[in-house]
Design an enzyme around this catalytic site. Sequence first.
Site, mmCIF file in Angstrom:
data_model
loop_
_atom_site.group_PDB
_atom_site.id
_atom_site.type_symbol
_atom_site.label_atom_id
_atom_site.label_comp_id
_atom_site.label_asym_id
_atom_site.label_seq_id
_atom_site.Cartn_x
_atom_site.Cartn_y
_atom_site.Cartn_z
ATOM 1 C CB SER A 198 -7.098 -7.008 135.567
ATOM 2 O OG SER A 198 -7.558 -5.690 135.359
ATOM 3 C CG HIS A 257 -10.600 -6.335 138.734
ATOM 4 N ND1 HIS A 257 -10.922 -6.103 137.409
ATOM 5 C CD2 HIS A 257 -9.593 -5.488 139.013
ATOM 6 C CE1 HIS A 257 -10.128 -5.159 136.922
ATOM 7 N NE2 HIS A 257 -9.304 -4.780 137.878
ATOM 8 C CG ASN A 258 -13.641 -7.529 134.951
ATOM 9 O OD1 ASN A 258 -12.539 -7.431 135.470
ATOM 10 N ND2 ASN A 258 -13.787 -7.956 133.725
ATOM 11 C CE LYS A 263 -9.899 -9.130 134.924
ATOM 12 N NZ LYS A 263 -10.429 -9.342 133.644
ATOM 13 C CD GLU A 304 -12.773 -2.629 134.410
ATOM 14 O OE1 GLU A 304 -11.862 -3.391 134.792
ATOM 15 O OE2 GLU A 304 -13.235 -2.664 133.254
HETATM 16 P P1 NBP Z 1 -10.288 -11.804 122.069
HETATM 17 O O1 NBP Z 1 -11.187 -11.965 123.230
HETATM 18 O O2 NBP Z 1 -10.683 -10.944 120.947
HETATM 19 O O3 NBP Z 1 -9.980 -13.290 121.483
HETATM 20 C C1 NBP Z 1 -9.139 -13.433 120.380
HETATM 21 C C2 NBP Z 1 -8.506 -14.807 120.365
HETATM 22 O O4 NBP Z 1 -9.515 -15.828 120.482
HETATM 23 C C3 NBP Z 1 -7.812 -15.064 119.051
HETATM 24 O O5 NBP Z 1 -6.681 -15.863 119.292
HETATM 25 C C4 NBP Z 1 -8.871 -15.812 118.255
HETATM 26 O O6 NBP Z 1 -8.345 -16.601 117.230
HETATM 27 C C5 NBP Z 1 -9.437 -16.675 119.344
HETATM 28 N N1 NBP Z 1 -10.751 -17.224 119.005
HETATM 29 C C6 NBP Z 1 -11.940 -16.615 118.768
HETATM 30 BR BR1 NBP Z 1 -12.205 -14.802 118.771
HETATM 31 N N2 NBP Z 1 -12.943 -17.451 118.503
HETATM 32 C C7 NBP Z 1 -12.371 -18.665 118.551
HETATM 33 C C8 NBP Z 1 -12.883 -19.955 118.343
HETATM 34 N N3 NBP Z 1 -14.173 -20.160 118.077
HETATM 35 N N4 NBP Z 1 -12.045 -20.993 118.467
HETATM 36 C C9 NBP Z 1 -10.747 -20.785 118.750
HETATM 37 N N5 NBP Z 1 -10.178 -19.572 118.952
HETATM 38 C C10 NBP Z 1 -10.986 -18.529 118.857
HETATM 39 O O7 NBP Z 1 -8.810 -11.405 122.508
HETATM 40 P P2 NBP Z 1 -8.277 -10.505 123.720
HETATM 41 O O8 NBP Z 1 -8.949 -9.182 123.758
HETATM 42 O O9 NBP Z 1 -6.797 -10.590 123.623
HETATM 43 O O10 NBP Z 1 -8.748 -11.314 125.029
HETATM 44 C C11 NBP Z 1 -8.317 -12.638 125.324
HETATM 45 C C12 NBP Z 1 -9.009 -13.055 126.616
HETATM 46 O O11 NBP Z 1 -8.580 -12.176 127.666
HETATM 47 C C13 NBP Z 1 -10.531 -12.961 126.579
HETATM 48 O O12 NBP Z 1 -11.070 -13.957 127.381
HETATM 49 C C14 NBP Z 1 -10.812 -11.604 127.173
HETATM 50 O O13 NBP Z 1 -12.095 -11.518 127.739
HETATM 51 C C15 NBP Z 1 -9.715 -11.530 128.236
HETATM 52 N N6 NBP Z 1 -9.307 -10.172 128.611
HETATM 53 C C16 NBP Z 1 -9.241 -9.172 127.688
HETATM 54 C C17 NBP Z 1 -8.817 -7.901 128.080
HETATM 55 C C18 NBP Z 1 -8.705 -6.769 127.083
HETATM 56 O O14 NBP Z 1 -8.462 -5.642 127.534
HETATM 57 N N7 NBP Z 1 -8.826 -7.011 125.784
HETATM 58 C C19 NBP Z 1 -8.472 -7.681 129.410
HETATM 59 C C20 NBP Z 1 -8.518 -8.741 130.315
HETATM 60 C C21 NBP Z 1 -8.935 -9.982 129.900
HETATM 61 P P3 NBP Z 1 -8.293 -15.995 115.732
HETATM 62 O O15 NBP Z 1 -7.139 -15.081 115.693
HETATM 63 O O16 NBP Z 1 -8.093 -17.203 114.877
HETATM 64 O O17 NBP Z 1 -9.598 -15.307 115.461
#
Ligand code: NBP
Length: 484
Positions: A130, A188-189, A185, A192
Amino acid sequence: MKDLADIGLIGLAVMGENLVLNMESKGFTVAVFNRSTEKVDKFIEGRGAGKKFIGTHSIEELVGALETPRKVMMLVKAGDPVDHFIDQIIPHLEPGDIIIDGGNSYYEDTIRRTKYVESKGFKFIGTGVSGGEIGALRGPSMMPGGSKEAWPEVKEIFQAISAKVDGGVPCCDWVGADGAGHYVKMIHNGIEYGDMQIINEAYQFMKDVLKMSYDEMHATFKKWNEEELDSYLIEITADIMAYKDTDGEPMVEKILDTAGQKGTGKWTGIDAMHLGVPLTLIAESVFSRFLSAQKDLRVEASKVFKPTEVKFDGDKAKMLDDLKMALYGAKIISYAQGYNLLMEASKAYNWELNYGDIALMWRGGCIIRSAFLGDIKKAFDKSPGLPHLLLDSFFKEKVEAAQQGWRNVCATAVMNGIPVPTISSALCYFDGFKTERLPANLLQAQRDYFGAHTYERIDKPRGEFFHTNWTGEGADTVSTAYNS
Ligand code: NBP
């Protein structure tokens, strides 16, 4: 740079890219991969240029670039992509290797995946991460759970990259077996969601009842952030109040009032229902987002119903103090309810959660970070078996001190037609929590009247069930006594 990397990461999106930069800055060599491989090249030539990264273009190449025991971390979209990558990684592993899922996976999926990966002879970690983009880069809160034997292998990296509080204590420690890390987690959310909603209700109260300007609201949130409400979410709210669009108008006024969500608050509410925990504040905050999303319906209703006339001619400064107390009281209830759920989950899923450590993990790096979590840690350090946060002497005193102002805010909001669903439901919970005899005696009578569901009597031992033939027309047959 070393020939082999300390850890590999799949998923160069917001979280993955920033987390690997954080790892590299702490001295680790990281191999990276992404489904769309052009993102690997873009990263290696861009933010990763000249740093200790190994760009790879297949899972086989990624796993082959790692020191043993291999640690392959995924930060990809939760759901099917995680299962898909696990199946792609497994054929390239050797016994002792570790797969890590750092996304927002549902804890039941993590329980299933831990079993699955362990059945193949490997170790699995599901870790909450997080702190969003900046947290991932500078130090997130991390909540790992899964195969316990994997923890010593990743501890150094995880604790090096995590946020630190109190002069260097990492906001990352082992949470528990299988889905425990992702469960914590999820809570936590959920918390939040609750923290955000109570702040939103305070904002509407300030704007519509107290008729405050954005500059006044900015100053108030800024001041509150130096007092007992000191937290990241109050801090960013103060910043948002001050932010002007290009035309000089407050930016927030330009934003459509329909809230989005990715589901973790909803999961928290659903699990509370499963475990029979009154998690009213978080549930109300999820429903509030749903109501906000029904924009068209609300616009129509606003034309049908005359708005309630807002009449406030009281002492504004006093009412602002009351509002601060309402927020503080509601926040205490929200965390007390969240911890109540953690306690029930710990029993139900055999996790032996350490509540003080969880408060510490949330103290820094994450979205709900606050001074308040230090008080929660102290409460559980003082009494590890504390059955409910409101029974701790510090919180008992604080919630009692908040009561008067909190009631005043709820009454004023109700009389002026301003919705305060979380602030008021938290007060109702508090009133119910401290009531020895609730009206459920009548409820049991009603159930027995229409369905012969039976009841227990106050003058008989618990576990003995009685039925009354209320109408004189029923028979002696009773419904099976069980609680779902
Ligand atoms: P995203 O949740 O937007 O995921 C993007 C990644 O997932 C890219 O590498 C993308 O590949 C891959 N992906 C997708 Br979309 N569909 C796919 C599929 N069908 N097969 C394989 N790969 C796939 O990215 P993020 O916001 O960095 O979050 C990553 C994780 O962390 C998530 O689980 C999210 O819930 C969690 N999280 C996010 C935050 C935040 O603030 N953003 C905070 C805490 C936790 P590609 O590039 O080829 O499309």
